[in-house]
Scaffold this motif. Structure first.
Motif, PDB file in Angstrom:
ATOM      1  N   TYR A 234     -21.141  -0.355   9.551  1.00 27.58           N
ATOM      2  CA  TYR A 234     -21.308  -1.784   9.319  1.00 27.58           C
ATOM      3  C   TYR A 234     -22.183  -2.448  10.375  1.00 27.58           C
ATOM      4  O   TYR A 234     -22.466  -3.637  10.279  1.00 27.58           O
ATOM      5  CB  TYR A 234     -19.950  -2.470   9.219  1.00 27.58           C
ATOM      6  CG  TYR A 234     -19.242  -2.051   7.967  1.00 27.58           C
ATOM      7  CD1 TYR A 234     -19.527  -2.681   6.757  1.00 27.58           C
ATOM      8  CD2 TYR A 234     -18.352  -0.999   7.970  1.00 27.58           C
ATOM      9  CE1 TYR A 234     -18.916  -2.269   5.591  1.00 27.58           C
ATOM     10  CE2 TYR A 234     -17.733  -0.575   6.810  1.00 27.58           C
ATOM     11  CZ  TYR A 234     -18.017  -1.217   5.621  1.00 27.58           C
ATOM     12  OH  TYR A 234     -17.436  -0.810   4.453  1.00 27.58           O
ATOM     13  N   ARG A 238     -27.356  -2.809   5.767  1.00 26.38           N
ATOM     14  CA  ARG A 238     -28.428  -2.681   4.777  1.00 26.38           C
ATOM     15  C   ARG A 238     -29.452  -1.654   5.218  1.00 26.38           C
ATOM     16  O   ARG A 238     -30.438  -1.415   4.529  1.00 26.38           O
ATOM     17  CB  ARG A 238     -29.096  -4.035   4.526  1.00 26.38           C
ATOM     18  CG  ARG A 238     -28.147  -5.049   3.916  1.00 26.38           C
ATOM     19  CD  ARG A 238     -28.877  -6.141   3.182  1.00 26.38           C
ATOM     20  NE  ARG A 238     -29.340  -5.697   1.880  1.00 26.38           N
ATOM     21  CZ  ARG A 238     -28.579  -5.680   0.782  1.00 26.38           C
ATOM     22  NH1 ARG A 238     -27.345  -6.058   0.835  1.00 26.38           N
ATOM     23  NH2 ARG A 238     -29.069  -5.284  -0.360  1.00 26.38           N
ATOM     24  N   TRP A 242     -26.257   1.908   5.124  1.00 31.29           N
ATOM     25  CA  TRP A 242     -26.235   1.657   3.677  1.00 31.29           C
ATOM     26  C   TRP A 242     -25.653   2.833   2.893  1.00 31.29           C
ATOM     27  O   TRP A 242     -24.699   2.680   2.131  1.00 31.29           O
ATOM     28  CB  TRP A 242     -27.650   1.325   3.216  1.00 31.29           C
ATOM     29  CG  TRP A 242     -27.855   1.303   1.745  1.00 31.29           C
ATOM     30  CD1 TRP A 242     -28.346   2.294   0.961  1.00 31.29           C
ATOM     31  CD2 TRP A 242     -27.588   0.200   0.852  1.00 31.29           C
ATOM     32  NE1 TRP A 242     -28.411   1.897  -0.348  1.00 31.29           N
ATOM     33  CE2 TRP A 242     -27.949   0.619  -0.441  1.00 31.29           C
ATOM     34  CE3 TRP A 242     -27.082  -1.084   1.038  1.00 31.29           C
ATOM     35  CZ2 TRP A 242     -27.824  -0.203  -1.551  1.00 31.29           C
ATOM     36  CZ3 TRP A 242     -26.959  -1.897  -0.082  1.00 31.29           C
ATOM     37  CH2 TRP A 242     -27.321  -1.461  -1.346  1.00 31.29           C
ATOM     38  N   GLN A 246     -22.137   2.728   0.868  1.00 36.64           N
ATOM     39  CA  GLN A 246     -22.136   2.872  -0.591  1.00 36.64           C
ATOM     40  C   GLN A 246     -21.370   4.124  -1.003  1.00 36.64           C
ATOM     41  O   GLN A 246     -20.699   4.138  -2.038  1.00 36.64           O
ATOM     42  CB  GLN A 246     -23.564   2.897  -1.119  1.00 36.64           C
ATOM     43  CG  GLN A 246     -24.323   1.604  -0.900  1.00 36.64           C
ATOM     44  CD  GLN A 246     -23.614   0.393  -1.466  1.00 36.64           C
ATOM     45  OE1 GLN A 246     -22.848   0.490  -2.410  1.00 36.64           O
ATOM     46  NE2 GLN A 246     -23.828  -0.765  -0.873  1.00 36.64           N
ATOM     47  N   LEU A 248     -18.834   5.432   0.664  1.00 30.83           N
ATOM     48  CA  LEU A 248     -17.415   5.110   0.836  1.00 30.83           C
ATOM     49  C   LEU A 248     -16.920   4.270  -0.335  1.00 30.83           C
ATOM     50  O   LEU A 248     -15.813   4.484  -0.842  1.00 30.83           O
ATOM     51  CB  LEU A 248     -17.205   4.335   2.136  1.00 30.83           C
ATOM     52  CG  LEU A 248     -17.125   5.168   3.414  1.00 30.83           C
ATOM     53  CD1 LEU A 248     -17.030   4.266   4.619  1.00 30.83           C
ATOM     54  CD2 LEU A 248     -15.915   6.094   3.334  1.00 30.83           C
ATOM     55  N   ILE A 249     -17.754   3.308  -0.751  1.00 30.59           N
ATOM     56  CA  ILE A 249     -17.349   2.467  -1.876  1.00 30.59           C
ATOM     57  C   ILE A 249     -17.184   3.319  -3.130  1.00 30.59           C
ATOM     58  O   ILE A 249     -16.222   3.162  -3.884  1.00 30.59           O
ATOM     59  CB  ILE A 249     -18.392   1.344  -2.103  1.00 30.59           C
ATOM     60  CG1 ILE A 249     -18.354   0.358  -0.940  1.00 30.59           C
ATOM     61  CG2 ILE A 249     -18.130   0.629  -3.420  1.00 30.59           C
ATOM     62  CD1 ILE A 249     -19.415  -0.716  -1.010  1.00 30.59           C
ATOM     63  N   GLN A 266     -21.601   3.227  -9.226  1.00 31.63           N
ATOM     64  CA  GLN A 266     -22.413   3.227  -8.009  1.00 31.63           C
ATOM     65  C   GLN A 266     -23.740   3.946  -8.226  1.00 31.63           C
ATOM     66  O   GLN A 266     -24.784   3.473  -7.826  1.00 31.63           O
ATOM     67  CB  GLN A 266     -21.645   3.901  -6.868  1.00 31.63           C
ATOM     68  CG  GLN A 266     -20.520   3.064  -6.326  1.00 31.63           C
ATOM     69  CD  GLN A 266     -21.021   1.907  -5.512  1.00 31.63           C
ATOM     70  OE1 GLN A 266     -21.197   0.813  -6.025  1.00 31.63           O
ATOM     71  NE2 GLN A 266     -21.297   2.131  -4.250  1.00 31.63           N
ATOM     72  N   GLY A 270     -27.799   2.522  -8.879  1.00 29.64           N
ATOM     73  CA  GLY A 270     -28.727   2.871  -7.807  1.00 29.64           C
ATOM     74  C   GLY A 270     -28.186   2.667  -6.416  1.00 29.64           C
ATOM     75  O   GLY A 270     -28.925   2.757  -5.449  1.00 29.64           O
ATOM     76  N   TYR A 271     -26.885   2.383  -6.314  1.00 32.11           N
ATOM     77  CA  TYR A 271     -26.351   2.180  -4.966  1.00 32.11           C
ATOM     78  C   TYR A 271     -26.114   3.496  -4.248  1.00 32.11           C
ATOM     79  O   TYR A 271     -26.206   3.583  -3.049  1.00 32.11           O
ATOM     80  CB  TYR A 271     -25.020   1.402  -5.025  1.00 32.11           C
ATOM     81  CG  TYR A 271     -25.236  -0.040  -5.359  1.00 32.11           C
ATOM     82  CD1 TYR A 271     -25.676  -0.917  -4.370  1.00 32.11           C
ATOM     83  CD2 TYR A 271     -25.062  -0.516  -6.642  1.00 32.11           C
ATOM     84  CE1 TYR A 271     -25.911  -2.239  -4.668  1.00 32.11           C
ATOM     85  CE2 TYR A 271     -25.290  -1.839  -6.948  1.00 32.11           C
ATOM     86  CZ  TYR A 271     -25.711  -2.699  -5.956  1.00 32.11           C
ATOM     87  OH  TYR A 271     -25.956  -4.001  -6.249  1.00 32.11           O
ATOM     88  N   ILE A 342     -17.348  10.913   3.155  1.00 30.06           N
ATOM     89  CA  ILE A 342     -16.206  10.061   3.471  1.00 30.06           C
ATOM     90  C   ILE A 342     -16.261   9.610   4.925  1.00 30.06           C
ATOM     91  O   ILE A 342     -15.251   9.237   5.507  1.00 30.06           O
ATOM     92  CB  ILE A 342     -14.868  10.747   3.132  1.00 30.06           C
ATOM     93  CG1 ILE A 342     -14.713  12.053   3.913  1.00 30.06           C
ATOM     94  CG2 ILE A 342     -14.773  11.029   1.645  1.00 30.06           C
ATOM     95  CD1 ILE A 342     -13.408  12.765   3.608  1.00 30.06           C
ATOM     96  N   SER A 343     -17.455   9.661   5.498  1.00 29.99           N
ATOM     97  CA  SER A 343     -17.724   9.086   6.810  1.00 29.99           C
ATOM     98  C   SER A 343     -16.885   9.703   7.920  1.00 29.99           C
ATOM     99  O   SER A 343     -16.443   9.025   8.833  1.00 29.99           O
ATOM    100  CB  SER A 343     -17.505   7.568   6.774  1.00 29.99           C
ATOM    101  OG  SER A 343     -17.991   6.997   7.960  1.00 29.99           O
TER     102      SER A 343
ATOM    103  N   LEU B  35      -8.606   6.727   1.477  1.00 28.50           N
ATOM    104  CA  LEU B  35      -9.714   5.976   0.854  1.00 28.50           C
ATOM    105  C   LEU B  35      -9.408   5.620  -0.589  1.00 28.50           C
ATOM    106  O   LEU B  35      -9.641   4.504  -1.030  1.00 28.50           O
ATOM    107  CB  LEU B  35     -10.993   6.820   0.875  1.00 28.50           C
ATOM    108  CG  LEU B  35     -11.795   6.889   2.164  1.00 28.50           C
ATOM    109  CD1 LEU B  35     -12.960   7.849   1.968  1.00 28.50           C
ATOM    110  CD2 LEU B  35     -12.332   5.513   2.514  1.00 28.50           C
ATOM    111  N   TYR B  43     -11.870  -0.856  -2.354  1.00 21.22           N
ATOM    112  CA  TYR B  43     -13.207  -0.331  -2.621  1.00 21.22           C
ATOM    113  C   TYR B  43     -13.643  -0.614  -4.057  1.00 21.22           C
ATOM    114  O   TYR B  43     -14.815  -0.763  -4.342  1.00 21.22           O
ATOM    115  CB  TYR B  43     -13.259   1.168  -2.315  1.00 21.22           C
ATOM    116  CG  TYR B  43     -13.310   1.448  -0.836  1.00 21.22           C
ATOM    117  CD1 TYR B  43     -14.470   1.177  -0.118  1.00 21.22           C
ATOM    118  CD2 TYR B  43     -12.214   1.935  -0.150  1.00 21.22           C
ATOM    119  CE1 TYR B  43     -14.534   1.395   1.247  1.00 21.22           C
ATOM    120  CE2 TYR B  43     -12.266   2.158   1.216  1.00 21.22           C
ATOM    121  CZ  TYR B  43     -13.421   1.891   1.910  1.00 21.22           C
ATOM    122  OH  TYR B  43     -13.491   2.104   3.253  1.00 21.22           O
ATOM    123  N   ALA B 223     -28.864  -1.853  -7.843  1.00 20.45           N
ATOM    124  CA  ALA B 223     -29.189  -1.844  -6.419  1.00 20.45           C
ATOM    125  C   ALA B 223     -30.638  -2.214  -6.172  1.00 20.45           C
ATOM    126  O   ALA B 223     -30.997  -2.632  -5.089  1.00 20.45           O
ATOM    127  CB  ALA B 223     -28.903  -0.473  -5.824  1.00 20.45           C
TER     128      ALA B 223
END
Lengths: 395, 630
Positions: A234, A238, A242, A246, A248-249, A266, A270-271, A342-343, B35, B43, B223
Motif C-alpha cells: 500500500y 498504483r 498494484w 490486485q 490479494l483482492i 479481477q 484487467g486488474y 498471497i503476499s 485471506l 476483499y 482496469a
C-alpha cells in the motif's frame, strides 16, 4: 561405470528377468494419478482464465486446444522417459549441462522480450522458455554429480556449486530473478538429500544472506521495487504495489467456494496481471475459492510426498538425488508462486507447476516425472539391494 | 565408480524434507484461510469497488454580484481537450499533435510527450491536454473537423470570467489550478487534482461558498478505465453566489477619476475606498493601477508576470489594504481626539500660531503658514501643524503640556490603526503606530519630542492603510462605533435563497466623550466651509480632512528642472444627512493619491478634494456625471 551399486552380482537373479509388462506395472501409481489430476486441473484453470481474459481478443478455443496439446505432449514425453532406464539420463548429464548453457545463452542472444525481460526463444516456429528445461536439466546434472562425488566433502559441494553458478548467472542476466532463486533452492534441496554436511549448507546460506545487500544494490530498479513492494504494497498502490494488491483482492474475494469457473472479475476487467502465468494462482483462488486451493494443495502434497517416496525407494544414488531434486524444484516453485500471490513472498516470475499456462514448464516437469517413474520400474533387485545397502550401512 | 560402500541417502533427511513441505503447505493454507474465509467479505467489497468507480462531476462555481445585482464574476462555458491514445493511430500522432498545438497553444513537443507517456501508462485513459479551458469557437472547430483529430475528445470545462477585470481585480482576485499545498490543505473538503481554487481576493476569501459540492457519476469500468456503463448519477450542487456591498456605479465613478489622474500623469498610483459609516459596508474599493485578472484564467505569460512584478507601483497589490503610507494631516484626528480625551485641550484651547516655525531644543518645526490665534475647530479646519504639535507634544517654550506619545498611540489603536481592520480580503497590512517602546525595540534609540511632533501631524514613523484611515473617520462620522469593514453583503444559493448575511460587525465602541467626536465632525465641516478643502458650489454637507504626506523626492521636476519635495495627497470625507454635525453620514470616503506632487502645480489644490466632490455628488445624483465615465 554403473549407477546401480550392486547390479553385477545380481545380474542372474530370476527377478531380473521378469517380463517387461510386470516391471512396468511397478510404476508409482499414486505419483501418476496425482500427476494426471494436476495436468487436468491445469487445463481446467487454463480454460477458465482464457474465458475471463477474452476481452484481450485471444481465441479461447485455440488457447484451450493449446493447453490440451501441451498436456498430451507432456504426458507422451513422460511415458517415453519412463520406459527408458533412468540411468541413461545420468549418462547424458554432461551433454545436458552443455545444452543448458547453450539454451540459456541463446535466450540472451536471440530471445524475445516480454515485460522487460527476455525469456523466450523461437525455434522452427515454436516459442519456448529454455529456462524451464534448464531447471530440469540441472536437476539431472546435479543428481549425477552428487552420485559420483561425495557431497560431504568440501570439494564435492563446491564442484556442484560451480556447476550451478553458470546457469544461475545466465538466467539472472535475462533478467529472471525468480528462476535464479529456484535454481539455488533446488541446489540446496539436492545437496541436503545427497548428505551434504549441515554446517556446510548453513555456511553457504549465511554467505548468501550476507551477499543479499550487495546483490540488492545491483538489481534493476523494477526488481528492487517488487522486492520492497511485497513488504508494504500500500506504499505505492498504483505502482509497484498494484499487482500484489490486485492479486490479494482476487484471492480474498474468492472466499470459501470461489466465484465459479470463468466467473472471476479481477482478470476479465484487467486488474489481475498475467493471470495465465505468474498470477495464475490468484485467478484460481478467485474462481474456485479456498476449497479449490486446498484441492490443489492436497494434490501437490501427494505428488511431492510420492516423489520423496521414490527417492526413498530408489536403489541407486542418482535416482534418489534426482527424485530429491525434483521434489525441491517443484516445492520451491510452488512456494514462490503461491507466496507471491498471497503476499508472503516478493513478486518474481516463477510459474506454478501444472497450472501456469505454457508448454515449456509442463513438458519439462513431465520429463522429470517420467524419469521418476523410470526409477520405480527399473529396480528389479529389491531384496538384494536392501541387504546390500544394510550391509553397507553396517560396515 | 562404484558407490557400494556409501550410504547414498539418509531417510532422516527425506523425512525432514517431507516435514518441511508439509509445514510450508500448512503455512500457505493458514494464510489462504485468513485471506479467503476470515477476510473474504472485505476483499469481495474491494473487488466490487475495482469494478465500480465514482467519477467526480465538478460543480459550477458561484458567481459574484454587486449590491444591485450587476454581475462581476461569471462562468463562461469553456472546453477541455483530451486524447485517448488507443484511439489515435501512432502514424497520425505527429500530424494531430501539430494541429492541436496551433489550436490550443501548447508546443508540439509537450503534446507528443503527454500522449506518449499516457500511451505507455494506460492507453485507454484520456490524457487532458489543455491546462486551461479553451473557448467555445476553438472547441467547435475541433468537433466539426473531428476526422482530422482522431482520438481527440472535447468536454465541458467552465471558464471563470471577469467582465471588468481592471476595475474589480483588487476586490475579486482570481481562481487558478489547485497546487499541491492547497490540495493537501483541502484534502478533506472534496478537492481533486483537476480542481480550480480561489487564489486571492474574494475568490480566495469565500472559496467555501463559491465552490459548491462535487457530484458523482457511478460507472462500471475495467482496469483500463474503459467505461462499461453508468450506474447512477448524483448531480453536483453549484456553488453559492456572493452579493457584495460594493455599488458598481460608485466603483466606476471613483475608478474613473483615479485612473484619469494616473493617465494624465498627475499622480503615479491611487487608492480610493468608500463605506457606509453606519455599518461598515464597503461601497467602493479602487486601487490603481490594477491588473487584468482574466489573464490568470487564460494563462499569464512570463513576460506579463515580470512586467507586473517589476512595476514600482505594484499593480498586483491592493493599495487600499495591502500597502501603508504616512497619513499626513489626516492623522490630526488622532492627535486632536487624544488631546480632547486626556483633557489637554478643549474646544476653547487657543494657541497663537504667529510664526511658521516652532523652535524646540534648537530644532525647527514648520507650519504651512502663520495662522494667528486658533481654537480647536480653527486648528483642525486650517490644519495647523503648530497647533497640533502643541496638542500632541506640548510646548516647552510656553509650558503647554501635550497629550504625549503614549496617549497618541492609545487613541490611534482605539481608532483601529496599527492592526488589520479585518476586512474580508487577504493580504491586509497592519500599519505602524509608533510609541517610545516601539522605537527602542526597533531602533534602539529613545523617543524624542521631535518624534511626538512628527507623529502629531502624521509624519515620521506613522504608517496607515487607506482603509484604516477611512474606517477611523467612519467611526467619528457615526458617533463612535468602529465597524469591521466588509465587502460581502450576503451569500445566496443559485436559486436565490440567502444562506449567510454577515451584517454589521462592531469591532469596538470608542471609549471617548461623544461631544469630542462632534468637535471633530464640526472641524471637518469647517475645513470645507472655509474652503481649506476647496469644494466650490458643493451641493452636499461634505465634511473632511485633507492630508499632505511628504516622502522624499518627487519623480516630477518644476519649471527650473528641480525635483521638489514629494508628497502624497489624502482626503478623508463623510457626508451627513443634513447641514449639521450629527453622526448621520451614510457615506464616507478616503482618497489617496501617490506622489501627486508630480503635477507640481503652483496653487496646489489638493486634487483628492475635487475628486471626492465630483464622485459623491454624481453618485448622490445632485451633479451630472462626466460624460466620459464608462
Amino acid at each position: 561405470m554403473s549407477v546401480r551399486p550392486i547390479a553385477i552380482p545380481v545380474a542372474a537373479s530370476p527377478l531380473h528377468d521378469r517380463p517387461t509388462e510386470r516391471r512396468l506395472l511397478s510404476f508409482d501409481w499414486i505419483l501418476l494419478t496425482s500427476t494426471l489430476l494436476l495436468v487436468a486441473y491445469g487445463v481446467v484453470v487454463g480454460y477458465s482464465t482464457a474465458m475471463e481474459d477474452r476481452a484481450s481478443g485471444a481465441d479461447v478455443g485455440e488457447q484451450v486446444l493449446r493447453a490440451i496439446l501441451y498436456a498430451v505432449i507432456g504426458l507422451s514425453v513422460m511415458t517415453v522417459v519412463a520406459l527408458v532406464d533412468h540411468a541413461w539420463l545420468g549418462t547424458f548429464s554432461p551433454f545436458l549441462y552443455v545444452m543448458t548453457l547453450v539454451l540459456l545463452a541463446m535466450v540472451l542472444v536471440i530471445g524475445h522480450s516480454t515485460l522487460g525481460a527476455t525469456r523466450w526463444v523461437s525455434i522452427a516456429g515454436f516459442r519456448f522458455q529454455p529456462s524451464e528445461f534448464a531447471k530440469v536439466f540441472m536437476v539431472i546434472v546435479l543428481a549425477k554429480w552428487f552420485a559420483d562425488h561425495e557431497a560431504r566433502s568440501v570439494l564435492g559441494l563446491a564442484g556442484a556449486l560451480a556447476l550451478i553458478a553458470v546457469p544461475v548467472a545466465l538466467v539472472y542476466r535475462q533478467p529472471d530473478l525468480g528462476t535464479s532463486i529456484v535454481f539455488l533452492g533446488m541446489f540446496f534441496g539436492i545437496a541436503l538429500v545427497a548428505g551434504a554436511r549441515p554446517w556446510h549448507l548453513t555456511a553457504l546460506l549465511a554467505a548468501g544472506a550476507a551477499a543479499v545487500p550487495l546483490l540488492y544494490g545491483h538489481l534493476q530498479a523494477y526488481q528492487q521495487s517488487r522486492l520492497t513492494a511485497f513488504l508494504n504494497p500500500y506504499a505505492d498502490p498504483r505502482g509497484a504495489g498494484w499487482n500484489i494488491i490486485q492479486s490479494l483482492i482476487a484471492v480474498g474475494s474468492g472466499s470459501l467456494t470461489g466465484k465459479g469457473l470463468t466467473a472471476g472479475t479481477q482478470s476479465p476487467l484487467g486488474y489481475l496481471p498475467i493471470s495465465q502465468s505468474d498470477f495464475v494462482f490468484a485467478g484460481l483462488a478467485e474462481d474456485l475459492g479456498f476449497v479449490g486451493a486446498m484441492i490443489l494443495f492436497v494434490l501437490y502434497l501427494v505428488l511431492l510426498l510420492s516423489v520423496l517416496r521414490v527417492a526413498h525407494r530408489s536403489r541407486d544414488a542418482f535416482g534418489a538425488y534426482l527424485a530429491g531434486g525434483v521434489a525441491a524444484l517443484l516445492g520451491f516453485q510452488i512456494v514462490v508462486n503461491v507466496g507471491m500471490a498471497i503476499s508472503l513472498m516478493p513478486v518474481t516470475g516463477v510459474p506454478l507447476p501444472f497450472i501456469s499456462q505454457g508448454g515449456s514448464s509442463l513438458i519439462s516437469i513431465c520429463l522429470a516425472l517420467g524419469a521418476l517413474q523410470s526409477i520405480c520400474t527399473h529396480q528389479e533387485v529389491t531384496s538384494a539391494v536392501s541387504s546390500s545397502s544394510a550391509a553397507a550401512r553396517g560396515s | 565408480m562404484l558407490q557400494q560402500g556409501r550410504v547414498f541417502v539418509h531417510p532422516r533427511r527425506l523425512t525432514a524434507v517431507a516435514i518441511a513441505l508439509v509445514a510450508i503447505f500448512v503455512v500457505l493454507s493458514v494464510r489462504l484461510w485468513d485471506l479467503q474465509v476470515v477476510h473474504g467479505g472485505y476483499y469481495r467489497s474491494l473487488a466490487e469497488e475495482n469494478r465500480i468507480v465514482r467519477i467526480p462531476i465538478l460543480p459550477d462555481r458561484g458567481v459574484i454580484y454587486d449590491r444591485s445585482g450587476k454581475l462581476l464574476a461569471r462562468n463562461d462555458p469553456g472546453f477541455a481537450v483530451s486524447v485517448i491514445p488507443v484511439d489515435l493511430p501512432q502514424d497520425r500522432e505527429a500530424d494531430v499533435a501539430s494541429r492541436l498545438s496551433a489550436v490550443i497553444g501548447r508546443s508540439v513537443d509537450d503534446i507528443t510527450k503527454a500522449i506518449d507517456e499516457q500511451r505507455t501508462r494506460n492507453p485507454y485513459e484520456p490524457v487532458k491536454l489543455t491546462e486551461r479551458p479553451i473557448a467555445r469557437d476553438v472547441a467547435l472547430l475541433l468537433m466539426e473537423r473531428s476526422e482530422l483529430y482522431p482520438g481527440v475528445n472535447v468536454s465541458a470545462d467552465a471558464l471563470r470570467s471577469y467582465p471588468d477585470p481592471m476595475l474589480y481585480s483588487p476586490i475579486l482576485g482570481y481562481v487558478g489550478d489547485i497546487n499541491a499545498e492547497e490540495l493537501a490543505a483541502h484534502r478533506n473538503d472534496g478537492y481533486l487534482l483537476q480542481d480550480t481554487i480561489g487564489k486571492t481576493g474574494l475568490e480566495w476569501e469565500y472559496e467555501k461558498y463559491l465552490r459548491g459540492t462535487l457530484g458523482w457519476r457511478t460507472v462500471e469500468r475495467d482496469a483500463a478505465q474503459r467505461e462499461l456503463g453508468t450506474l447512477s448519477v448524483v448531480p453536483p450542487t453549484p456553488g453559492d453566489d456572493l452579493v457584495l456591498t460594493v455599488d458598481d456605479r460608485l466603483q466606476r465613478l471613483l475608478s474613473y477619476e483615479l485612473t484619469k489622474g494616473v493617465q494624465e500623469g498627475k499622480w503615479t498610483a491611487a487608492a480610493g475606498v468608500a463605506e457606509d459609516p453606519q455599518n461598515g459596508e464597503i461601497l467602493a474599493l479602487v486601487s490603481v493601477p490594477s491588473y487584468d485578472n482574466n489573464a490568470f484564467i487564460t494563462g499569464v505569460t512570463q513576460s506579463q508576470m515580470n512586467a507586473w512584478n517589476s512595476d514600482p507601483r505594484h499593480p498586483l497589490v491592493n493599495h487600499v489594504i495591502g500597502d501603508m503610507y504616512p497619513p499626513g494631516s489626516t492623522f490630526k484626528l488622532v492627535t486632536g481626539l487624544s488631546a480632547l480625551s486626556t483633557g489637554v485641550a478643549t474646544r476653547h484651547t487657543v494657541i497663537d500660531v504667529n510664526s511658521m516655525v516652532l523652535t524646540v531644543d534648537g530644532f525647527n518645526f514648520y507650519d504651512w503658514r502663520a495662522h494667528g490665534p486658533l481654537d480647536f475647530i480653527g486648528g483642525f479646519a486650517n490644519s495647523s501643524d503648530i497647533y497640533f504639535y502643541t496638542l500632541g507634544g506640548g510646548n516647552p517654550n510656553t509650558g503647554f503640556k501635550g497629550a504625549g506619545p503614549e496617549a497618541l498611540a492609545k487613541y490611534a489603536r482605539m481608532l483601529g490603526f496599527g492592526a488589520p481592520t479585518g476586512i474580508d480580503l487577504p493580504g491586509e497590512a497592519s500599519g505602524i503606530i509608533p510609541d517610545p517602546e516601539w522605537k527602542m525595540a526597533r531602533f534602539g534609540e529613545p523617543w524624542t519630542i521631535g518624534n511626538t511632533y512628527q507623529e502629531s501631524i502624521g509624519q515620521g514613523y506613522v504608517a496607515v492603510t487607506p482603509l484604516q484611515l477611512l474606517n477611523a473617520y467612519s467611526a467619528v462620522a457615526n458617533g463612535g462605533t468602529l465597524y469591521r469593514p466588509h465587502l460581502l453583503k450576503e451569500v445566496k444559493t443559485a436559486d436565490g435563497k440567502v444562506v449567510y448575511r454577515p451584517g454589521p460587525q462592531v469591532i469596538r465602541k470608542l471609549d471617548v466623550n461623544p461631544a469630542d467626536l462632534e468637535l471633530i465632525r464640526e472641524g471637518g465641516r469647517r475645513a470645507v466651509t472655509i474652503y481649506h478643502a476647496y469644494m466650490p458650489d458643493s451641493k452636499l454637507p461634505f465634511a473632511g480632512k485633507t492630508g499632505t504626506a511628504e516622502f522624499g523626492l518627487s519623480q516630477g521636476t518644476d519649471a527650473l528642472g528641480r525635483r521638489e519635495l514629494a508628497f502624497h495627497n489624502w482626503f478623508v470625507s463623510w457626508v451627513p444627512q443634513q447641514y449639521n454635525y450629527d453622526p448621520t453620514a451614510r457615506i464616507s470616503m478616503a482618497i489617496f493619491l501617490y506622489d501627486s506632487s508630480k503635477s507640481l502645480c503652483d496653487v496646489c489644490l489638493n486634487p483628492a478634494v475635487g475628486i471626492t466632490q465630483r464622485v459623491i455628488e454624481t453618485y448622490e445624483g445632485v451633479s451630472k456625471a462626466d460624460a466620459n465615465v464608462p
